[in-house]
Write a protein that holds these residues in place. Sequence first.
Motif: not given
Lengths: 224, 224
Positions: A157-164, A178-185, A189-191, A196-199
């Motif tokens: 995951i390219d953090l620089v691109a993400l931070n841009a 689930e009524r619990r939080t998962h990771l968005g943002g 999305a990158a994950i 998907m890219a890794l199948r």
Amino acid sequence: MHDVPDIASVARLMGDPTRARMLTALMDGRALTATELSLQGGVTPSTASSHLARLAAAGLTEIVQQGRHRYFRIASPEVAAAIEGLMSIAPRKELRTIIPGPGTDALRRARVCYDHLAGEVAVRLLERLREKKLVSGVDETLALTVNGEAWCERIGIDLVALNARRRRICRPCLDWSERRTHLGGALGAAILDRLMALRYARRVRASRMVVLSARGEAFVERLG
Amino acid sequence: MHDVPDIASVARLMGDPTRARMLTALMDGRALTATELSLQGGVTPSTASSHLARLAAAGLTEIVQQGRHRYFRIASPEVAAAIEGLMSIAPRKELRTIIPGPGTDALRRARVCYDHLAGEVAVRLLERLREKKLVSGVDETLALTVNGEAWCERIGIDLVALNARRRRICRPCLDWSERRTHLGGALGAAILDRLMALRYARRVRASRMVVLSARGEAFVERLG
DNA sequence: TGCATGGTTTGATGGTAATCAAAGCGTGAC
DNA sequence: GTCACGCTTTGATTACCATCAAACCATGCA
């Protein structure tokens, strides 16, 4: 004498069951055609058409014209966030599934939420990330640790691109099943992109459902 | 055959102009009586009563009975967040102010958003906190730095007590007048508390408006 | 040039719900 | 007890809007 936000007009639009079903169907982030949405809404094309026109006029959806098809999609992450906000306080409703099949159990397991992963798997993923101290904080204090940044680079995951981008990196998203939080943002999305890219994960045609391979399940547990 | 969130029913409730006005009025976090809300809604007591009953039944508001008064307030931060989400995507509407006076310019400057500060001042405050490196990250990555934690103790915020609550410490909240984020969450609420305790800020009777003293304005700039 | 497909417009119909006045019901004050 | 006040319930009225069928428009295909 000044202008204030008119929440009634937006809420009214989302307040019709048919339109709500259409919007929910669009929450997987894809663009759907008018006919597909009329099916999701359980309504004739003519009715659907008027609904879709109103949603677009209000800026809740965007229209992409392609040949003789018109694709509709959620206009912005802000709109998606507003809908998620409503989902988190909405009562549950028994819904007889129109299309028989694997049904919603699989949806509970893993699905797409606008552009990132949701469901049991997503909740578990965040849990593991936290256990391995790759992210810290809960809810709004959620952030990548230094180790977490290294991990991102490691899995591609390219953090620089993400931070841009102006988008938030770690966004907690309340999971309605689930009524619990998962990771968005942006990171969420990158994950999903990487999975998907890794199948390791694939989306099921014409639904929000996501299926993980054995390797994908292992990745969520071992994070590498 | 499974249960899904029924966003239409909540949205429908918020979609009536009268109910929307009532909810907006409650966004300052206070409890208002039924008659006050009927005035805010611009509607007779009988109409207001039925609206309020429905809001309470849906769990959007809570009722506190006190003598022959019934006080209504927003039921939870989640509900407030959902309303804020709608505000951020809602169109602006020219509203002839019913009560003449300082009007909404002052509201733009500083107001209460459920339980924390909002408006220009709040946006500026977050900006300063970030410049001084007391908080880091943007949006969802927002978090207190080590210096920030020290600062909290210095100005009299009990971080231990804050952490004990299950509520998020730093929560970005999209400001509908500024279209930028300000600081919400447990910390946002705690800061407003301190500002009021120090007499740097005071709330204007029967409105969301907040007025800062000269010292209060200075505090926002110098953070101490 | 036709014809099929995808989508919208029009017009009529029906149901839902917002509204108010008037009557009802507790609670507190005297 | 009795009155006043705060709020709710009832019942009638009204306006809006979701819906569909049928006609219409436009695009792509043959």
